[in-house]
Design an enzyme around this catalytic site. Structure first.
Site, PDB file in Angstrom:
ATOM      1  N   ASP A 190      -5.119 -51.003 -66.974  1.00 41.76           N
ATOM      2  CA  ASP A 190      -4.819 -49.636 -67.403  1.00 41.76           C
ATOM      3  C   ASP A 190      -4.603 -48.726 -66.197  1.00 41.76           C
ATOM      4  O   ASP A 190      -5.113 -47.605 -66.148  1.00 41.76           O
ATOM      5  CB  ASP A 190      -5.937 -49.093 -68.295  1.00 41.76           C
ATOM      6  N   LYS A 235      -2.880 -46.070 -64.124  1.00 43.02           N
ATOM      7  CA  LYS A 235      -2.013 -44.915 -64.383  1.00 43.02           C
ATOM      8  C   LYS A 235      -2.602 -43.717 -63.638  1.00 43.02           C
ATOM      9  O   LYS A 235      -3.789 -43.718 -63.275  1.00 43.02           O
ATOM     10  CB  LYS A 235      -1.915 -44.620 -65.882  1.00 43.02           C
ATOM     11  N   ASN A 254      -6.003 -42.299 -64.551  1.00 43.43           N
ATOM     12  CA  ASN A 254      -7.204 -43.087 -64.232  1.00 43.43           C
ATOM     13  C   ASN A 254      -7.444 -43.195 -62.734  1.00 43.43           C
ATOM     14  O   ASN A 254      -8.215 -44.041 -62.291  1.00 43.43           O
ATOM     15  CB  ASN A 254      -7.100 -44.485 -64.852  1.00 43.43           C
ATOM     16  N   ASP A 270     -12.097 -45.715 -64.924  1.00 43.34           N
ATOM     17  CA  ASP A 270     -11.839 -46.197 -66.284  1.00 43.34           C
ATOM     18  C   ASP A 270     -11.524 -47.694 -66.322  1.00 43.34           C
ATOM     19  O   ASP A 270     -10.377 -48.112 -66.447  1.00 43.34           O
ATOM     20  CB  ASP A 270     -10.702 -45.410 -66.935  1.00 43.34           C
ATOM     21  N   THR A 324      -1.875 -48.305 -71.610  1.00 47.72           N
ATOM     22  CA  THR A 324      -1.086 -47.125 -71.973  1.00 47.72           C
ATOM     23  C   THR A 324       0.382 -47.523 -72.074  1.00 47.72           C
ATOM     24  O   THR A 324       0.904 -48.141 -71.144  1.00 47.72           O
ATOM     25  CB  THR A 324      -1.285 -46.020 -70.918  1.00 47.72           C
TER      26      THR A 324
END
Length: 381
Positions: A147, A149, A152, A165, A185
């Site tokens: 994840d 991004k 995060n 995260d 995401t």
């Protein structure tokens, strides 16, 4: 007071409240709330993630508890790594879990990016080098984040990144283990992950998904927009699976071919051909040594640098003689095409984000320059 603003029952979390004093909310999620908190004995500030195990999120009860236990396990495995957020304390009750983290005052990289619109290559090099070094460390431990991004990635007071995260992170049993779960995401999902959702015979995916997401992040830092975004999610997914993106003018006109090359190699649809974290760090884009505010390539050529310096001085003399015409020239350029000016383009990009609340992809159907096509409004400006 809303549910998100209410403090959890003190009696069910007496141990946490004895050690920390919770303060204002600084973030919310589907099943959690993040608050600033202060340790009572030292007055030092932290951030506490309060997870509601009986809330209305996608995961509840034991499922959410299992996911959180996995996140805690991985965070403890990577504890002490410079660019990974530090888990300080954990408290658990029948209905709540409290994860206490170091407090990073500058917030998300995403929020900072919306302020500055885009990074120059120097800023991108610094940020991406730190991110890729962190990803390389995780992959060496057989950990996939899944994840990655800008939301995060948190920033400290010195704007150094800290990856956070790890809710979707997984520790692989062996180096070539393949996963099949669709998670993360949408805009950062890799083609091979999406293909798992539509084809049961797909072999799955591995660490390479983090490299794809790194490519999306690097593109977004340099352009101020993500490469595959579309308001229709299915169209965006198709673009991702086809590797359908571009380097449109004028945003990419002043970005080096070296930067574009590493993005191309990170956004490679075939995961077997995609750059690894170590391979990316060995790319020419990162083969620079920082010295204060200057960068020198490892193949430093003093004669060439001297010639460049001479030409720079001469150019400065010419520019100074023409300075009286700069304002007039800029007015002509802006009047004809405001989006052709990098400074004005940056202003347009920032304004469009504040208006729409999301990235607006510069394609034929969504061109941010269209905001300034009304000549009456522009004349007032």
């Amino acid at each position: 007071m809303t549910r998100a603003e209410e403090l959890p029952d003190v009696a069910s979390a007496r141990e946490f409240y004895a050690k920390y004093e919770p303060k204002e909310i600084i973030g919310t999620g589907a099943s959690s709330t993040v608050r600033r908190c202060v340790r009572r004995t030292t007055s030092k500030e932290y951030a506490v993630k309060i997870i509601d195990l009986i809330g209305n999120g996608e995961l509840v009860g034991e499922d959410l508890r299992t996911v959180t236990h996995n996140e805690i396990k991985i965070l403890r495995m990577v504890s002490g790594e410079m660019h990974i957020i530090e888990l300080v304390d954990v408290f658990e009750t029948e209905t709540l879990m409290f994860l206490v983290f170091e407090l990073l005052h500058k917030g998300e990289l995403f929020d900072y990016l919306t302020e500055v619109v885009k990074f120059n290559e120097k800023q991108t090099r610094q940020t991406m080098r730190a991110l890729l070094e962190t990803v390389a460390f995780l992959h060496q431990q057989n950990i996939v984040h899944r994840d990655l991004k800008p939301e995060n990635i948190l920033l400290d007071d010195d704007k150094q990144i800290h990856l956070s995260d790890f809710g979707f992170a997984v520790a692989l049993e062996h180096d070539r283990q393949q996963l099949r779960q669709l998670c993360g995401t949408p805009g950062y999902m890799s083609p091979e992950m999406l293909k798992c959702a539509i084809n049961e015979l797909n072999p799955g995916y591995g660490k390479e998904v983090d490299m794809w997401a790194s490519g999306v992040i690097m593109y977004t830092l340099l352009a101020g927009v993500p490469p595959f975004w579309h308001r229709k999610q299915m169209v965006m997914f198709r673009r991702i699976m086809e590797g359908n993106y571009s380097f449109p003018s004028p945003d990419w006109d002043d970005i080096s071919s070296c930067a574009k090359d590493i993005i191309i190699k990170l956004l490679e649809v075939d995961p077997d051909k995609r750059l690894t974290a170590k391979g990316a760090l060995n790319h020419p884009f990162f083969q620079h040594v920082e010295d204060g505010n200057r960068y020198f390539s490892q193949g430093f050529n003093p004669r060439k640098k001297f010639r460049v310096a001479i030409w720079t001085v001469l150019a400065g003399v010419v520019v100074s003689k023409l300075s009286q015409n700069v304002k007039k020239t800029m007015c002509v350029i802006i009047g004809k095409d405001p989006y052709s000016s990098k400074a004005i383009r940056k202003l347009i990009d920032a304004s469009s984000f504040s208006v729409y609340g999301h990235w607006v992809k510069k394609r034929a159907d969504q061109n941010r320059a269209m905001l300034f096509k009304n000549h009456l409004c522009f004349n007032k400006f």
